[in-house]
Design an enzyme around this catalytic site. Sequence first.
Site, PDB file in Angstrom:
ATOM      1  N   SER A 274      -9.906 -12.743   2.256  1.00  0.00           N
ATOM      2  CA  SER A 274     -11.124 -12.076   1.793  1.00  0.00           C
ATOM      3  C   SER A 274     -12.279 -13.080   1.795  1.00  0.00           C
ATOM      4  O   SER A 274     -12.633 -13.601   2.852  1.00  0.00           O
ATOM      5  CB  SER A 274     -10.900 -11.459   0.411  1.00  0.00           C
ATOM      6  OG  SER A 274     -11.907 -10.541   0.097  1.00  0.00           O
TER       7      SER A 274
ATOM      8  N   HIS B 192      -7.412  -3.186   1.739  1.00  0.00           N
ATOM      9  CA  HIS B 192      -7.685  -4.593   1.462  1.00  0.00           C
ATOM     10  C   HIS B 192      -6.474  -5.331   0.907  1.00  0.00           C
ATOM     11  O   HIS B 192      -6.277  -6.511   1.181  1.00  0.00           O
ATOM     12  CB  HIS B 192      -8.848  -4.687   0.469  1.00  0.00           C
ATOM     13  CG  HIS B 192      -9.474  -6.047   0.402  1.00  0.00           C
ATOM     14  ND1 HIS B 192     -10.139  -6.618   1.454  1.00  0.00           N
ATOM     15  CD2 HIS B 192      -9.539  -6.955  -0.619  1.00  0.00           C
ATOM     16  CE1 HIS B 192     -10.602  -7.814   1.101  1.00  0.00           C
ATOM     17  NE2 HIS B 192     -10.234  -8.043  -0.152  1.00  0.00           N
TER      18      HIS B 192
ATOM     19  N   ASP C  51      -9.529  -0.823   5.064  1.00  0.00           N
ATOM     20  CA  ASP C  51     -10.094  -1.747   4.085  1.00  0.00           C
ATOM     21  C   ASP C  51     -11.504  -1.303   3.713  1.00  0.00           C
ATOM     22  O   ASP C  51     -12.375  -1.178   4.584  1.00  0.00           O
ATOM     23  CB  ASP C  51     -10.116  -3.164   4.682  1.00  0.00           C
ATOM     24  CG  ASP C  51     -10.409  -4.237   3.659  1.00  0.00           C
ATOM     25  OD1 ASP C  51     -10.973  -3.931   2.598  1.00  0.00           O
ATOM     26  OD2 ASP C  51     -10.069  -5.397   3.928  1.00  0.00           O
TER      27      ASP C  51
END
Length: 692
Positions: free
Chosen positions: A537, A657, A622
């Site tokens: 991330s 995600h 995501d």
Amino acid sequence: MKFPSAPVAPCRPVTLSAHGDERSDPYFWLRDDEREDPEVLAYLHAENDYTAAVMAPQKPLMRQLYREMRRRQPSEESSLPWTLRGYVYQRHYDKGAEFARYTRHPLAAPQDSVTFFDGDERAGEAEYYELAGFEISPDNRYLLVSEDWQGRREYQLQVCDLTTGQWLTDTLPRCGGDPLWDRQSQGFYYTRLHPDTLQPQQLYWHRLGQDPAADVLLFTLKDDTFYLSLDESRSGELLFINLQSTLSSEVWWLPREPDPQPGVARCFLDAVTGHEYQLDHFADHFYLRSNQEGANFALYRCHISDNRHWETLVPPSDEVLLQQFELFTAGLMLEVRVQGLTRLRQLTLSGELRHEVKFDDPAYVCWLGFNPDPGCSLVRYGYSSLTTPTSTLALDLQSGAQTLLKRQRVRGGFCSEWYQSCRLMLTARDGAQVPVSLVWRRDCFAPEANPLLVQGYGAYGLSEEPDFSAERLSLLDRGFVIALAHVRGGEELGRHWYEQGRGHHKLNTFYDFIDVTRGLLASGWGDPQRVFAYGGSAGGLLVGAVLNMAPELYCGAIAAVPFVDVLTTMQDPSLPLTTGEYDEWGNPQRADDYFYIRQYSPYDNVSHQAYPHLLVVSALHDSQVQYWEPAKWVARLRTHCSHDALLLLAMDMHTGHGGKAGRYHYLHDVALEYAFLLRLADNPGAATEKKR
């Protein structure tokens, strides 16, 4: 072995202009908000096929890694029981189950235990399933669940009558994952998501059995730079509407009563840039954690009838970061961070120190556990270190005695004495001392000979915690030294550590990571030919920026769901998270912010140079980092990399995600990542992909 050619993404340049600057994006066409474009999907499938073909020789290793990581987990396991309103609850993992099963029984009748929720049964054959949370109604009759079947954090709310086991017709889609019951169990409070940004935008109250169209709108978020969440007070009497941006807070409150009316919510304190606060309520007082008088936060209280006069319970400190507090009838519990390591402190409700919990490990983390009853005298807390499995302990608020209640079981012959950890301070280029936590297997270490994996994050004030990972043992047992670089942008050394890695100081995050890597090699912690980087991330942004700045340091890298197209994303307020993160990264509508981000945005700074081998892991659904960012990044790297480097994209077509869900399912992703690292560690100089 001859591998197939990598997929070729067609170049269709789009010119992006701002502040007199022009950027060319040849792969802008890969963005498909609906995720239905046949050409885009075909390209992503081709990337997956290529990754599978290149990694095919490692399939036996991946199977072995998966099996050993799964074998370390107990086949059956139950949580510690907890008590709530006369019932005892427990979470169980049955043999072979991916998801948990929950049971409860009356406090005085353990023989009447029943399963009230079965995660495997709910998930069925779904490709993805997540139980975000559940709430039991105050009358103990109803179960309210928040579930996600796609990974986009769009939760569906449903209610089950626990007296009959029947699910009610109340089904609310596209909601936030933190609904709360009113005190009479007549209905519940919940948030609805913005249709584009998927961020919680409105607060409603829903009466059981009522058409959701008739739900009562109680609050609307008017500033999209804030994130809205719900919480209940420790007293159970109030509902808090928390509005949080990067640098400021605003909390509204209202009684948790049925049939609330619009306009009943009251603001505790208006948002002011630079002032962050967290609010709770207990015994007719508000308690608040605030940075109004010090960057590392202090603790105050005031009577509910007067929020203007604050009594200082814990003053601010330059050396101690106040991270969290929790209220009990018998006193206050604080979670603080001192010199980068967490500690727990017990205080009286008026602020006098009673006890401090700390540990001797060189690198560890501890945290306040789940304590739903404020009247309890035994407070649960968690502890973990790089060599000690996650443990749950209890602190007696009366005597100060500590008791170990449960320790994570690690099967397969694990012995903590086989491993060693330490904590170093390494010097960055500007003189800053950067903490680094290291772990290795004692009998595998030799100076300058081990593969070295450096991990980092460095954003949002989130600290990279030196906790235990059973999966990590698969690398340690094969000779890896693993280093957690506590770079600026986290809060390991206090609030100033975060501020020095945010906004126009963001380059410090990347410089710290590079300088830590060099410092570790200079001290003999790894083989210079076998150094790897890992980040996910915002940590994927870190990896992307570092690979542009110092690619020669690394043999390979893994970037998971990486935020790499920073400049373009931050120019698009329709995307989730963008407006709420202007204070974190900058707002490109401002020229100075635009050009600062322009310096490091990984996608925009790809250049003709020798990049290391790279595995990029992403997910089609995501909602935090859109799939097209890593897809475009890999395509651009392939056209600019000046030597034979393995550049792989693994795009999960069914998740979001957080990747795969379930107790075992996610281990397939870990096995892929570890097999990639081990392949390179065994043969770091092998040519793996021919340039076209």
